[in-house]
Design an enzyme around this catalytic site. Structure first.
Site, PDB file in Angstrom:
ATOM      1  N   LYS A 101     -20.390  -3.732  31.811  1.00 18.04           N
ATOM      2  CA  LYS A 101     -21.055  -4.704  30.923  1.00 18.04           C
ATOM      3  C   LYS A 101     -20.231  -4.875  29.662  1.00 18.04           C
ATOM      4  O   LYS A 101     -19.712  -3.893  29.137  1.00 18.04           O
ATOM      5  CB  LYS A 101     -22.434  -4.173  30.517  1.00 18.04           C
ATOM      6  CG  LYS A 101     -23.366  -3.945  31.680  1.00 18.04           C
ATOM      7  CD  LYS A 101     -24.690  -3.355  31.250  1.00 18.04           C
ATOM      8  CE  LYS A 101     -25.583  -3.184  32.476  1.00 18.04           C
ATOM      9  NZ  LYS A 101     -26.769  -2.369  32.222  1.00 18.04           N
TER      10      LYS A 101
ATOM     11  N   ASP B  81     -41.670  27.143  32.964  1.00 18.81           N
ATOM     12  CA  ASP B  81     -42.364  26.223  33.871  1.00 18.81           C
ATOM     13  C   ASP B  81     -43.818  26.650  34.046  1.00 18.81           C
ATOM     14  O   ASP B  81     -44.733  25.828  34.087  1.00 18.81           O
ATOM     15  CB  ASP B  81     -41.683  26.212  35.248  1.00 18.81           C
ATOM     16  CG  ASP B  81     -40.343  25.497  35.195  1.00 18.81           C
ATOM     17  OD1 ASP B  81     -39.966  25.019  34.105  1.00 18.81           O
ATOM     18  OD2 ASP B  81     -39.670  25.428  36.254  1.00 18.81           O
TER      19      ASP B  81
ATOM     20  N   LYS C 277     -23.769   2.394  39.053  1.00 17.21           N
ATOM     21  CA  LYS C 277     -24.696   1.466  39.691  1.00 17.21           C
ATOM     22  C   LYS C 277     -25.603   2.325  40.555  1.00 17.21           C
ATOM     23  O   LYS C 277     -25.191   2.845  41.592  1.00 17.21           O
ATOM     24  CB  LYS C 277     -23.969   0.423  40.531  1.00 17.21           C
ATOM     25  CG  LYS C 277     -24.934  -0.567  41.168  1.00 17.21           C
ATOM     26  CD  LYS C 277     -24.232  -1.816  41.608  1.00 17.21           C
ATOM     27  CE  LYS C 277     -25.139  -2.951  42.022  1.00 17.21           C
ATOM     28  NZ  LYS C 277     -26.355  -2.644  42.710  1.00 17.21           N
TER      29      LYS C 277
ATOM     30  N   LEU D 123     -26.940  -8.704  39.760  1.00 21.25           N
ATOM     31  CA  LEU D 123     -25.572  -8.703  39.247  1.00 21.25           C
ATOM     32  C   LEU D 123     -24.605  -9.299  40.251  1.00 21.25           C
ATOM     33  O   LEU D 123     -24.732  -9.078  41.453  1.00 21.25           O
ATOM     34  CB  LEU D 123     -25.123  -7.262  38.983  1.00 21.25           C
ATOM     35  CG  LEU D 123     -25.788  -6.526  37.827  1.00 21.25           C
ATOM     36  CD1 LEU D 123     -25.504  -5.042  37.920  1.00 21.25           C
ATOM     37  CD2 LEU D 123     -25.263  -7.077  36.505  1.00 21.25           C
TER      38      LEU D 123
ATOM     39  N   LYS E 110     -18.336  -2.527  43.205  1.00 19.28           N
ATOM     40  CA  LYS E 110     -18.839  -1.641  44.256  1.00 19.28           C
ATOM     41  C   LYS E 110     -17.802  -0.606  44.672  1.00 19.28           C
ATOM     42  O   LYS E 110     -16.608  -0.885  44.649  1.00 19.28           O
ATOM     43  CB  LYS E 110     -19.219  -2.486  45.470  1.00 19.28           C
ATOM     44  CG  LYS E 110     -20.388  -3.390  45.213  1.00 19.28           C
ATOM     45  CD  LYS E 110     -21.602  -2.846  45.898  1.00 19.28           C
ATOM     46  CE  LYS E 110     -22.759  -3.799  45.741  1.00 19.28           C
ATOM     47  NZ  LYS E 110     -23.711  -3.716  46.799  1.00 19.28           N
TER      48      LYS E 110
ATOM     49  N   CYS F  41     -39.742 -13.834  77.675  1.00 16.93           N
ATOM     50  CA  CYS F  41     -39.299 -12.440  77.608  1.00 16.93           C
ATOM     51  C   CYS F  41     -40.105 -11.720  76.520  1.00 16.93           C
ATOM     52  O   CYS F  41     -40.213 -12.196  75.394  1.00 16.93           O
ATOM     53  CB  CYS F  41     -37.808 -12.375  77.283  1.00 16.93           C
ATOM     54  SG  CYS F  41     -37.242 -10.698  76.980  1.00 16.93           S
TER      55      CYS F  41
ATOM     56  N   CYS G 154     -36.767  -8.195  80.617  1.00 16.27           N
ATOM     57  CA  CYS G 154     -37.485  -9.019  81.588  1.00 16.27           C
ATOM     58  C   CYS G 154     -36.694  -9.235  82.876  1.00 16.27           C
ATOM     59  O   CYS G 154     -37.160  -9.938  83.773  1.00 16.27           O
ATOM     60  CB  CYS G 154     -37.843 -10.366  80.960  1.00 16.27           C
ATOM     61  SG  CYS G 154     -36.393 -11.390  80.662  1.00 16.27           S
TER      62      CYS G 154
ATOM     63  N   TYR H 127     -45.882  25.637  31.122  1.00 10.21           N
ATOM     64  CA  TYR H 127     -46.137  24.192  31.157  1.00 10.21           C
ATOM     65  C   TYR H 127     -47.265  23.887  32.154  1.00 10.21           C
ATOM     66  O   TYR H 127     -48.212  23.169  31.849  1.00 10.21           O
ATOM     67  CB  TYR H 127     -44.862  23.429  31.539  1.00 10.21           C
ATOM     68  CG  TYR H 127     -45.087  21.934  31.615  1.00 10.21           C
ATOM     69  CD1 TYR H 127     -45.016  21.141  30.476  1.00 10.21           C
ATOM     70  CD2 TYR H 127     -45.397  21.317  32.832  1.00 10.21           C
ATOM     71  CE1 TYR H 127     -45.259  19.782  30.533  1.00 10.21           C
ATOM     72  CE2 TYR H 127     -45.641  19.954  32.902  1.00 10.21           C
ATOM     73  CZ  TYR H 127     -45.563  19.190  31.749  1.00 10.21           C
ATOM     74  OH  TYR H 127     -45.812  17.840  31.806  1.00 10.21           O
TER      75      TYR H 127
ATOM     76  N   ASP I 271     -28.464   3.484  43.072  1.00  9.40           N
ATOM     77  CA  ASP I 271     -28.877   2.890  44.334  1.00  9.40           C
ATOM     78  C   ASP I 271     -30.327   3.259  44.611  1.00  9.40           C
ATOM     79  O   ASP I 271     -30.618   4.194  45.334  1.00  9.40           O
ATOM     80  CB  ASP I 271     -27.962   3.407  45.454  1.00  9.40           C
ATOM     81  CG  ASP I 271     -28.028   2.509  46.661  1.00  9.40           C
ATOM     82  OD1 ASP I 271     -28.641   1.426  46.566  1.00  9.40           O
ATOM     83  OD2 ASP I 271     -27.484   2.888  47.704  1.00  9.40           O
TER      84      ASP I 271
ATOM     85  N   TYR J 159     -31.497   1.328  32.128  1.00  5.93           N
ATOM     86  CA  TYR J 159     -30.190   0.688  31.941  1.00  5.93           C
ATOM     87  C   TYR J 159     -30.220  -0.560  31.049  1.00  5.93           C
ATOM     88  O   TYR J 159     -29.186  -1.023  30.628  1.00  5.93           O
ATOM     89  CB  TYR J 159     -29.466   0.415  33.252  1.00  5.93           C
ATOM     90  CG  TYR J 159     -30.219  -0.389  34.297  1.00  5.93           C
ATOM     91  CD1 TYR J 159     -30.633  -1.680  34.058  1.00  5.93           C
ATOM     92  CD2 TYR J 159     -30.470   0.176  35.546  1.00  5.93           C
ATOM     93  CE1 TYR J 159     -31.301  -2.399  35.029  1.00  5.93           C
ATOM     94  CE2 TYR J 159     -31.143  -0.542  36.533  1.00  5.93           C
ATOM     95  CZ  TYR J 159     -31.560  -1.819  36.258  1.00  5.93           C
ATOM     96  OH  TYR J 159     -32.216  -2.523  37.209  1.00  5.93           O
TER      97      TYR J 159
ATOM     98  N   GLU K 156     -21.118   1.893  33.508  1.00  9.54           N
ATOM     99  CA  GLU K 156     -22.270   2.707  33.894  1.00  9.54           C
ATOM    100  C   GLU K 156     -22.283   2.896  35.394  1.00  9.54           C
ATOM    101  O   GLU K 156     -21.667   2.118  36.115  1.00  9.54           O
ATOM    102  CB  GLU K 156     -23.573   1.956  33.542  1.00  9.54           C
ATOM    103  CG  GLU K 156     -23.631   1.491  32.138  1.00  9.54           C
ATOM    104  CD  GLU K 156     -24.732   0.452  31.916  1.00  9.54           C
ATOM    105  OE1 GLU K 156     -25.533   0.193  32.839  1.00  9.54           O
ATOM    106  OE2 GLU K 156     -24.777  -0.086  30.797  1.00  9.54           O
TER     107      GLU K 156
ATOM    108  N   CYS L  11     -31.450  -9.119  81.743  1.00 11.74           N
ATOM    109  CA  CYS L  11     -32.100  -8.704  80.494  1.00 11.74           C
ATOM    110  C   CYS L  11     -32.745  -7.331  80.682  1.00 11.74           C
ATOM    111  O   CYS L  11     -33.494  -7.131  81.647  1.00 11.74           O
ATOM    112  CB  CYS L  11     -33.158  -9.737  80.107  1.00 11.74           C
ATOM    113  SG  CYS L  11     -34.190  -9.194  78.746  1.00 11.74           S
TER     114      CYS L  11
ATOM    115  N   GLU M 104     -33.722   2.052  36.937  1.00 16.36           N
ATOM    116  CA  GLU M 104     -33.770   2.257  38.379  1.00 16.36           C
ATOM    117  C   GLU M 104     -34.492   3.567  38.700  1.00 16.36           C
ATOM    118  O   GLU M 104     -34.277   4.574  38.036  1.00 16.36           O
ATOM    119  CB  GLU M 104     -32.320   2.315  38.884  1.00 16.36           C
ATOM    120  CG  GLU M 104     -32.185   2.144  40.350  1.00 16.36           C
ATOM    121  CD  GLU M 104     -31.806   0.701  40.739  1.00 16.36           C
ATOM    122  OE1 GLU M 104     -31.942  -0.234  39.923  1.00 16.36           O
ATOM    123  OE2 GLU M 104     -31.377   0.542  41.891  1.00 16.36           O
TER     124      GLU M 104
ATOM    125  N   CYS N 273     -30.589 -13.701  76.513  1.00 17.68           N
ATOM    126  CA  CYS N 273     -31.693 -13.834  77.459  1.00 17.68           C
ATOM    127  C   CYS N 273     -32.343 -15.178  77.158  1.00 17.68           C
ATOM    128  O   CYS N 273     -32.749 -15.426  76.020  1.00 17.68           O
ATOM    129  CB  CYS N 273     -32.697 -12.699  77.266  1.00 17.68           C
ATOM    130  SG  CYS N 273     -34.202 -12.969  78.222  1.00 17.68           S
TER     131      CYS N 273
END
Ligand code: IVH
Length: 680
Positions: A304, A48, A130, A98, A328, A441, A423, A51, A132, A238, A128, A420, A186, A436
């Site tokens: 897919k 590192d 999904k 999707l 999901k 308000c 108010c 680099y 997020d 993807y 694959e 409320c 993503e 309310c």
């Protein structure tokens, strides 16, 4: 993937004064190789420190010889470029989203549709993760990253190239010099980096991100790319958008994933594979188990159809491809204690109980508050302050209290207010809600203003919620018309604005001085009128005046408008105060775009069009809009009810079926003529 044969690593260079442009090119090539070894091959070719030394050297050389720097220089990873506004970028073809399956049987229904459409005995899926995060598109021209943009609404996104260049594993130069290719994928943030970012923001007294997805999105929308560079974002490809003819689309998604992406210089996420329906459920269940051990927050699986030849054949609905689906994962749960309940007044006056919880980590996100919805829900849950409860979090929905686990020893029943909290006016019980009804308000006025300017509303970009709250507190903005009456000096009055921001805010207000009717109707926040109903109303009435003149009865004639909507729309426009504000708004140099009649005619009413093959004269979504504007429908499959099949190049099974069923087949040009000339 084995060692690459193009490696040309050079770690020793002349001193800075003796550096030639050729040495610089060698240095840049070396940095690209080191990046590839590190991010794609998982085989670092230097330490590192080595680099960093070379990267700093390149940066120094570019300071001395600015003309040497090319757009793919690895020094862009450090950030530093500042852009004041993000240009729009058109996605070609559009970046679709999707369709979702939430249960195994919903997935089986998708599988059955696939079977029916491709008519094969056996087929495979590429499965694959999904991710997020935030979807982006990367455009490479002659092998160099030239544009990076967000997905936006799918058709147009925002140009955030300067920020995308800082993402560590986004190659600035492809390993194959293709004329043109766009890569989609993503941008995500590791859970650990998300937590750290939030800790830093909190320590600096800034607003924290609600979840990793917001953190990724917020980081990509920074003006100063050195801020993005600090956020340690990660990119996973993807799919492919479009490409020049020096690239041949592989036969399968699995080859795109395992061969194309790495060959171009991308790291594909390892956890993906080919499955058949018979072994997929087991894999799905094992991923749910594994999910909590992964460094990233995954949302589910994307499944897919593996063979790319089926993609064009199956096509897409307006929004989703038919050959893929998101499956999901179930929501995540955690146990916490209800410490207190506060009451929030929303823009429609509804007073919502909010649970304040003992902070708990749910899938990498610290949750402190959860919605309790209304009195019925509190009664159903039978919870009291001090109880131990279960909380769930699904996507970016506000966490929810789902059940009582154990009653606390000194539990205190939740007391609903009769006045409320803002108010103090007496609240009205409307079905399960407390409301309310004081139109003055402060909470209602403020929340409506925030909604009006927000992304869901008029989308006045620079005018975020925090600024509106401040303008409101100072009395500079009291209603929606005031926003458009503000002058530069008014904006400058706000403490903490600095010298550049006021003009920016004014520019973004000016940019929204003319919007279309449906956007405007949504932004008004009329009860029961969301974006869809706003579109229905604007398609039917075309002008605000016509809508204002419509009484409940007229409104009820409109398809999809029920009594609740008709009542709230008509009473909104009958209200004297609303009338006054609207009048003030339109005299403050605010206008509505003259409506283009959505439905140009009904001459193709009842007809169904099917588009197949690759279309070159127009996009599929343009074609679909054209037929809808004329009262017809666009469908994905050919049946006896199909009126026309429009066949582009390489049309396959649908064209065959059309011929079998004797359905008229049109070329793209014939279709355009038909749209122009009508059904004579
Ligand atoms: S493919 C035409 N693959 O999910 C194909 N999308 O709900 C469209 N996403 O906006 C996308 N992981 O941001 C695809 N492996 C994956 C994905 C993925 C996450 C996101 C993407 C898209 C959203 C659709």
């Amino acid at each position: 993937m084995g060692k690459d044969n193009q490696i040309s690593i050079k770690l020793e260079y002349p001193s800075i004064e003796n550096f030639t442009n050729d040495n610089y090119t060698e240095l840049i090539n070396t940095l690209h190789e080191l990046n590839f070894g590190y991010y794609v091959n998982d085989a670092p070719l230097a330490s590192d420190a080595e680099y960093d030394r070379l990267l700093k050297l390149a940066r120094k050389l570019e300071e001395i010889h600015p003309s040497w720097q090319t757009p793919d220089s690895p020094t862009f990873k450090i950030g530093g470029e500042v852009r004041s506004d993000f240009k729009q970028v058109k996605h070609e073809p559009p970046m679709r989203s999707l369709d979702n399956a939430a249960t195994w049987s919903e997935f089986l229904a998708f599988d059955a549709r696939v079977q029916k459409s491709i008519g094969e005995a056996l087929w495979y899926y590429h499965v694959e993760p999904k991710f997020d995060g935030l979807a982006i598109e990367l455009i490479y021209e002659n092998g160099v990253l030239t544009t990076g943009s967000t997905r936006g609404d799918g058709e147009f996104g925002e140009d955030v190239t300067h920020n995308i260049r800082t993402i560590e594993n986004v190659p600035l130069r492809l390993r194959k010099k293709l004329k043109y290719i766009s890569i989609r994928g993503e941008v995500v943030i590791r859970l650990q980096d998300f937590e750290e970012t939030n800790k830093e923001l909190e320590a600096a007294g800034k607003k924290i991100f609600a979840n990793p997805r917001n953190a990724a999105a917020g980081s990509l929308r920074q003006k100063d790319s050195s801020l993005t560079a600090k956020r340690k974002l990660v990119f996973f490809p993807y799919s492919l958008g479009s490409w020049s003819n020096d690239f041949i689309l592989p036969e399968t998604q699995s080859q795109i994933w395992n061969k194309t992406f790495p060959e171009l210089g991308f790291r594909s996420y390892e956890k993906a594979g080919i499955y058949q329906i018979s072994n997929l459920e087991k894999y799905y269940l094992s991923m749910i188990e594994e999910r909590s051990t992964l460094p990233f927050d995954l949302d589910g699986l994307v499944i897919k159809l593996n063979e790319t030849r089926f993609w064009d054949e199956m096509g897409s609905t307006g929004k989703f491809p038919r050959w893929a689906i998101a499956f999901k994962f179930p929501a995540r749960l955690a146990i916490s204690v209800l410490e207190s309940v506060s009451f929030q007044v929303g823009r429609t006056g509804i007073v919502t109980p909010v649970a304040n919880l003992k902070p708990v980590n749910i899938g990498g996100v610290m949750v402190k508050r959860a919605s309790l919805h209304n009195k019925d829900e509190v009664e159903r849950l039978d919870i009291a302050v001090g109880d131990t409860i279960e909380v769930t979090r699904a996507g970016d929905v506000i966490p929810k209290v789902t059940r009582k686990i154990k009653e606390g020893p000194n539990r205190k029943l939740i007391q609903f207010p009769d006045r409320c909290p803002t108010c103090s006016s007496v609240l009205k019980q409307e079905e399960v809600y407390l409301r309310c009804i004081n139109r003055d308000c402060e909470s209602i006025r403020l929340e409506s203003l925030c909604y009006f300017a927000s992304r869901e509303g008029l989308d006045i970009e620079g005018l975020g919620e925090e600024w509106i709250r401040k303008f409101f507190e100072l009395g500079i903005v009291k209603d929606i018309a005031d926003i458009f009456e503000m002058k530069l000096v008014d904006i400058q009055k706000l403490p903490g604005m600095g010298s550049i921001l006021p003009q920016k805010i004014l520019d973004s207000i000016n940019a929204r001085r003319e919007v279309d009717l449906s956007t405007f109707l949504t932004a008004l926040g009329i009860a029961n009128v969301g974006p869809h109903i706003a579109e229905v109303l604007s398609a039917e009435f075309s002008t605000l005046e016509a809508l204002q003149d419509a009484n409940e009865e007229t409104l009820l004639q409109v398809h999809e408008i029920g009594p609740g909507i008709a009542r709230s729309v008509s009473s909104y426009f009958k209200d004297k105060q609303n009338q006054k504000i609207l009048k003030k708004l339109f005299s403050a140099n605010f206008n509505l775009k003259t409506a283009v009649a959505i439905k140009k005619s009904n001459e193709f009413q009842g007809k169904t069009f099917v588009f197949t093959g690759s279309l070159t004269r127009f996009t599929r979504s343009d074609a679909e809009s054209m037929v809808k504007e004329r009262g017809a429908r666009a469908s994905g499959s050919v049946s006896a009810n199909t009126s026309f099949v429009v066949a582009g190049e390489k049309a396959g099974s649908k064209l065959k079926k059309a011929n079998e069923l004797n359905i008229p087949v049109l070329s793209e040009d014939e279709f355009l003529n038909l749209m122009k000339e009508g059904n004579k």
